[in-house]
Scaffold this motif. Structure first.
Motif, short mmCIF file in Angstrom:
data_model
loop_
_atom_site.label_atom_id
_atom_site.label_comp_id
_atom_site.label_asym_id
_atom_site.label_seq_id
_atom_site.Cartn_x
_atom_site.Cartn_y
_atom_site.Cartn_z
N ALA A 1 0.86 -1.19 0.00
CA ALA A 1 0.00 0.00 0.00
C ALA A 1 0.90 1.23 0.00
N MET A 2 0.34 2.34 -0.46
CA MET A 2 1.08 3.60 -0.46
C MET A 2 0.44 4.54 0.55
N LEU A 3 1.18 4.84 1.61
CA LEU A 3 0.68 5.80 2.60
C LEU A 3 0.84 7.22 2.07
N GLY A 4 -0.10 8.08 2.46
CA GLY A 4 -0.03 9.48 2.09
C GLY A 4 -0.76 10.31 3.12
N THR A 5 -1.08 11.53 2.75
CA THR A 5 -1.74 12.42 3.70
C THR A 5 -3.18 12.01 3.98
N LYS A 6 -3.80 11.29 3.05
CA LYS A 6 -5.14 10.75 3.29
C LYS A 6 -4.99 9.43 4.03
N PRO A 7 -5.55 9.31 5.23
CA PRO A 7 -5.33 8.11 6.04
C PRO A 7 -5.84 6.84 5.37
N ILE A 8 -5.12 5.76 5.58
CA ILE A 8 -5.56 4.42 5.21
C ILE A 8 -6.06 3.73 6.48
N ARG A 9 -7.20 3.08 6.39
CA ARG A 9 -7.78 2.43 7.57
C ARG A 9 -7.47 0.94 7.57
N PHE A 10 -6.99 0.47 8.73
CA PHE A 10 -6.73 -0.95 8.93
C PHE A 10 -7.68 -1.46 10.02
N SER A 11 -8.26 -2.64 9.77
CA SER A 11 -9.14 -3.26 10.75
C SER A 11 -9.10 -4.76 10.58
N ALA A 12 -9.69 -5.46 11.52
CA ALA A 12 -9.74 -6.92 11.49
C ALA A 12 -11.18 -7.38 11.58
N ASP A 13 -11.38 -8.69 11.46
CA ASP A 13 -12.74 -9.23 11.52
C ASP A 13 -13.35 -9.03 12.91
N GLU A 14 -12.51 -8.96 13.92
CA GLU A 14 -12.98 -8.68 15.27
C GLU A 14 -12.15 -7.54 15.83
N PRO A 15 -12.65 -6.84 16.87
CA PRO A 15 -11.91 -5.70 17.40
C PRO A 15 -10.52 -6.08 17.90
N LEU A 16 -9.59 -5.18 17.70
CA LEU A 16 -8.27 -5.34 18.31
C LEU A 16 -8.41 -5.03 19.79
N ARG A 17 -7.69 -5.74 20.62
CA ARG A 17 -7.88 -5.60 22.06
C ARG A 17 -6.60 -5.15 22.75
N ILE A 18 -6.76 -4.28 23.72
CA ILE A 18 -5.68 -3.93 24.62
C ILE A 18 -5.75 -4.92 25.78
N VAL A 19 -4.89 -5.94 25.73
CA VAL A 19 -4.97 -7.00 26.74
C VAL A 19 -3.91 -6.85 27.83
N GLY A 20 -3.00 -5.91 27.67
CA GLY A 20 -1.95 -5.68 28.67
C GLY A 20 -1.31 -4.33 28.44
N LYS A 21 -0.22 -4.12 29.09
CA LYS A 21 0.45 -2.82 29.02
C LYS A 21 1.29 -2.66 27.77
N THR A 22 1.53 -3.74 27.04
CA THR A 22 2.40 -3.70 25.88
C THR A 22 1.60 -3.91 24.61
N SER A 23 1.38 -2.84 23.84
CA SER A 23 0.64 -2.93 22.59
C SER A 23 1.39 -2.15 21.53
N ASP A 24 1.56 -2.77 20.37
CA ASP A 24 2.30 -2.15 19.28
C ASP A 24 1.53 -2.28 17.97
N PHE A 25 1.63 -1.26 17.13
CA PHE A 25 1.09 -1.29 15.78
C PHE A 25 2.24 -0.97 14.83
N CYS A 26 2.49 -1.85 13.86
CA CYS A 26 3.64 -1.69 12.97
C CYS A 26 3.22 -1.79 11.52
N VAL A 27 3.90 -1.02 10.67
CA VAL A 27 3.76 -1.15 9.22
C VAL A 27 5.10 -1.61 8.66
N THR A 28 5.06 -2.56 7.74
CA THR A 28 6.26 -3.16 7.18
C THR A 28 6.86 -2.27 6.10
#
Length: 342
Positions: free
Chosen positions: A41-68
């Motif tokens: 994908a090409m990121l730019g000033t217009k946001p790209i939305r990422f989601s999953a089939d179910e909600p992402l959960r904050i299950v602890g103190k360590t949460s990271d979101f990464c783009v390759t």
């Protein structure tokens, strides 16, 4: 050896150190690890939305979101430069859209690198829990919007959250804290002065260890505070500490600073005191790194730290480290090297 379970990370010495390692484990703990996209994908000033089939959960103190950024880059020593080259000057922003309608902007990011057997690996740009406003545990994230101030090619995105190391990044407070041999040695060398009137920072963890006695250390969790000034630093025991007095350590007594990083969520800044042979380790306190820089205290190489700590060898003269004081970026680079064990 320092850095045995170290995760490679980028480091910038500003208000905090950045870097990232998405966590993909662990049995026996609450974990969520989700590949949000494995397509370019090409990121730019217009946001790209990422989601999953179910909600992402904050299950602890360590949460990271990464783009390759790349799935196949060489494993090189100067990973900071490699990351900057892949980023090409782009600045990333993300917004975590919670299911309850709240939004959590994440702008602080750094790099992660996963080597493979060929000596190459995957490099990502990661938004870190440590230097962003992390939603409370239990929060569900419906989607994540990502943008870049200039075009940036990415090759996927993933999310991870775990409770596996909650006790490492945020150890439970001591019910009661008593004096230790190391603390008494600090009192003998630097005690007897009144408490300063300046505000104090509460320390979630302070570890004291001796380079003169093998495996001799003591830990205080949320029972000691620290005051930092150009004159030095002061340890202030709290109400839960029994038999501990104020310790006032002059800046001149701190011979070197160092860092040890245990994964992505526990970074200990260390102050080395050659006089009593004591090392003070402060968990996740970037203010201490800033204090080291402001007072031009060398951030020593891992080998020099180990020689002092394990073999009681003298630290190199300060002029040995003159180059790192040419700029804050140079000092931050050496902090990064120290964190990696180099």
């Amino acid at each position: 050896m320092r850095g045995v379970i170290l995760v490679l990370m980028g480091a910038l010495i500003t208000a905090t150190l950045t870097g990232c390692d998405p966590l993909k484990f662990l049995p026996g703990f609450n974990n969520q690890d989700v590949v949000l996209s494995d397509k370019p994908a090409m990121l730019g000033t217009k946001p790209i939305r990422f989601s999953a089939d179910e909600p992402l959960r904050i299950v602890g103190k360590t949460s990271d979101f990464c783009v390759t950024l790349s799935k196949d880059v060489p494993n090189v020593e100067d990973t900071d430069a490699q990351f900057e080259q892949l980023m090409a000057g782009a600045k990333l922003s993300a917004v975590l859209n919670a299911s309850d309608g709240k939004k959590y902007p994440w702008t602080c990011n750094g790099w992660s690198f996963y080597p493979n057997n060929s000596g190459r690996g995957r490099m990502s740009a990661c938004f870190r829990w440590e230097c962003n406003q992390t939603p409370p545990t239990g929060t569900e994230i419906a989607s994540i919007d990502v943008s870049s101030d200039r075009p940036l090619q990415i090759f996927g995105a993933d999310w991870s959250s775990t409770s596996a190391f909650d006790h490492v990044s945020d150890p439970p407070p001591d019910k009661v804290a008593i004096s230790s041999k190391e603390y008494r040695e600090l009192e003998a060398a630097y005690g007897g002065k009144p408490a300063w009137s300046s505000p104090a920072l509460t320390l979630s963890k302070l570890e004291l260890s001796s380079n003169r006695r093998r495996a001799s250390s003591s830990t205080y969790n949320s029972t000691i505070s620290v005051r930092l000034s150009d004159a030095g630093l002061q340890l202030q025991p709290g109400s839960g500490a029994v038999g501990l007095d104020v310790v006032t350590i002059p800046t001149s007594a701190v011979n070197a600073c160092s860092m040890t990083c245990w994964g992505s969520l526990a970074r200990e800044t260390e102050l080395l005191l050659s006089g009593p042979g004591i090392q003070l380790s402060f968990l996740n306190k970037p203010e201490v790194i800033e204090w080291c820089w402001s007072n031009r205290i060398p951030m020593v190489l891992g080998a020099d730290h180990d020689s002092w700590y394990y073999h009681q060898k003298a630290l190199p003269p300060r002029e040995t480290y003159a180059k790192q004081f040419e700029s804050k970026a140079s000092y931050g680079h050496q902090a990064h090297q120290s964190c990696m064990g180099f």
